[in-house]
Motif scaffolding. Structure first.
Motif, PDB file in Angstrom:
ATOM      1  N   ARG A  16      11.858  -0.309  -1.351  1.00 29.91           N
ATOM      2  CA  ARG A  16      10.892  -1.210  -0.480  1.00 29.91           C
ATOM      3  C   ARG A  16      11.446  -2.472   0.008  1.00 29.91           C
ATOM      4  N   ARG A  17      12.041  -3.114  -1.121  1.00 30.23           N
ATOM      5  CA  ARG A  17      12.553  -4.530  -0.863  1.00 30.23           C
ATOM      6  C   ARG A  17      13.869  -4.430  -0.095  1.00 30.23           C
ATOM      7  N   LEU A  26       7.348   6.557   4.971  1.00 30.19           N
ATOM      8  CA  LEU A  26       6.137   6.139   4.822  1.00 30.19           C
ATOM      9  C   LEU A  26       6.122   4.601   5.416  1.00 30.19           C
ATOM     10  N   VAL A  27       7.131   3.932   5.158  1.00 30.58           N
ATOM     11  CA  VAL A  27       7.231   2.610   5.957  1.00 30.58           C
ATOM     12  C   VAL A  27       7.338   2.853   7.261  1.00 30.58           C
ATOM     13  N   ARG A  54       4.348   1.235   9.913  1.00 24.62           N
ATOM     14  CA  ARG A  54       4.622   0.301  10.842  1.00 24.62           C
ATOM     15  C   ARG A  54       4.111   0.952  12.288  1.00 24.62           C
ATOM     16  N   LEU A  55       4.262   2.332  12.515  1.00 26.59           N
ATOM     17  CA  LEU A  55       4.026   2.798  13.878  1.00 26.59           C
ATOM     18  C   LEU A  55       2.609   3.120  14.134  1.00 26.59           C
ATOM     19  N   ALA A  56       1.707   3.405  13.251  1.00 23.91           N
ATOM     20  CA  ALA A  56       0.532   3.958  13.419  1.00 23.91           C
ATOM     21  C   ALA A  56      -0.546   2.857  13.488  1.00 23.91           C
ATOM     22  N   GLY A  75       0.912  -0.985  -0.008  1.00 22.03           N
ATOM     23  CA  GLY A  75      -0.057  -0.119  -0.004  1.00 22.03           C
ATOM     24  C   GLY A  75       0.918   1.049  -0.240  1.00 22.03           C
ATOM     25  N   ALA A  76       1.831   1.310   0.887  1.00 19.43           N
ATOM     26  CA  ALA A  76       2.801   2.380   1.065  1.00 19.43           C
ATOM     27  C   ALA A  76       3.461   2.734  -0.347  1.00 19.43           C
TER      28      ALA A  76
END
Length: 400
Positions: A260-261, A319-320, A324-326, A129-130
């Motif tokens: 991202r990877r 964004l990642v 993860r935090l939210a 999604g991000a």
């Protein structure tokens, strides 16, 4: 029928097209309206005046009332922004108004759209999604600048034609995004006003210090560097500016899947990798201002590739971390705050235009490189982010 996430991607692409279609217009307005470089970079930065309050307000609206109502409402605002910019030749002040409205539309789209994209991509691999949201936005930024530059260079009415194309694109996006299903049910309880994820050390110390460089480096590439080689380009200088803006942003989009990877295994190295690319890009920018002719033009291309890569790696890294935090019921607001921070970098070209006549462009670029390196070193002292438990009681199963 396209998948719901792909329909949303078109809307995000279209609004970011409108956000960056102004970038290659500096030479157009300089020739036709007599705008100075300082005036243009101030107009470019006026976008943030609409963006920041819209991000903060509509992030809360999206978390309480749902994502779809915000995205549907965003499209008319984006259309009006281009209509006002189209009228800019009548009064330069309208260009400021149009840029502020473009910022409002972007603020409505970025937080709600990124959160909606995550929820529509729930069946895809983690982080899809991000990545989809970031690539859609970056591709729109790049294509908007490229097409606006080409249209303004070779089609009639260069102060009008680029905006007409964007209006048509937004109307098509409205038709596509309208049937996309909502992923959250409206809440009657008060909206979350304290975004807990953003008060954690991994965000405050690990992300915040380097956020201004996300767009700071990108805007240096397409707002500061192309005018430095205008004399070497002659008749194609407007199209060249659009090309550099597009190259910067599309490079950022292309590198994000790889980034991202990379982050799946080495998340803590995302910001340092972006900073290395940024420092190299600022070195290429130094070559631009200390040379001329073909060497300077080639250096602009090199800077665009490096600074665009820096932008892409830093954007997806943040964004990642936010994702993860939210928790789910704070996601749109958390993304909105992150975008507010990264868009502070839009002020950087204006600051450079003010300081460079006094201390030189090379000194400005060197100072930015030092500050960027220092901010990443500070971020490296932060604890690693840990995922927070998500609240899913008010998230519908659509897209899951």
């Amino acid at each position: 029928m396209p998948a719901p996430w792909l329909r949303l991607a078109v809307a995000l692409f279209a609004v970011s097209w409108g956000a960056n279609q102004f970038a290659p217009m500096q030479l157009v307005y300089s020739r036709h309206l007599g705008l100075t470089s300082g005036s243009f970079t101030a107009m470019l930065g006026a976008y943030v005046l609409g963006l920041v309050p819209a991000l903060l307000y509509f992030g809360r609206v999206a978390d309480r009332a749902g994502r779809r109502v915000v995205i549907r409402s965003m499209i008319p605002v984006s259309v009006v922004s281009s209509l006002v910019l189209l009228l800019g030749p009548l009064s330069p002040e309208l260009l400021y108004v149009g840029r502020v409205l473009a910022g409002v539309a972007s603020g409505m789209a970025f937080g709600a759209g990124t959160a909606w994209m995550k929820e529509l991509s729930a069946r895809a691999p983690a982080g899809a999604g991000a990545r989809r949201a970031a690539v859609s936005l970056s591709a729109g930024f790049g294509c908007g600048a490229l097409f606006a530059g080409v249209v303004a260079q070779w089609l009639p009415a260069p102060q009008v034609s680029p905006y007409v194309i964007h209006i048509a694109l937004m109307i098509a996006a409205l038709a596509l995004v309208w049937p996309v299903p909502e992923t959250r049910t409206a809440r009657t309880t008060p909206a979350v006003t304290r975004v807990t994820a953003l008060s954690t050390a991994p965000f405050l110390r690990g992300v915040v210090p380097w956020t201004p460089w996300v767009f700071g480096t990108a805007t240096i590439s397409f707002a500061t560097l192309p005018p430095r080689v205008e004399q070497s380009l002659g008749a194609v200088s407007i199209a060249f500016t659009g090309t550099i803006a597009a190259l910067t942003m599309i490079t950022g989009a292309v590198i994000q899947p790889w980034a991202r990877r990379f982050l799946e295994h080495r998340e803590e190295w995302g910001a340092p990798a972006g900073a290395v690319l940024g420092v190299l890009g600022l070195g290429a920018a130094g070559v631009v201002v200390h040379t001329d002719g073909a060497v300077a033009v080639v250096a602009v291309f090199g800077a665009a590739l490096l600074l665009g890569s820096c932008y892409g790696v830093l954007l997806i890294s943040g964004l990642v971390a936010v994702e993860r935090l939210a928790p789910e019921d704070e996601l749109a607001q958390s993304v909105a705050v992150y975008y507010c921070l990264i868009y502070l970098g839009f002020a950087l070209p204006f600051l450079v235009s003010v300081l460079a006549p006094r201390i030189g462009y090379g000194t400005c670029f060197a100072a930015i490189a030092v500050l960027m390196t220092a901010s990443v070193l500070v971020a490296r002292t932060a604890p690693a982010p840990r995922a927070r438990p998500a609240r899913r009681d008010d998230v519908s199963p659509v897209g899951r």
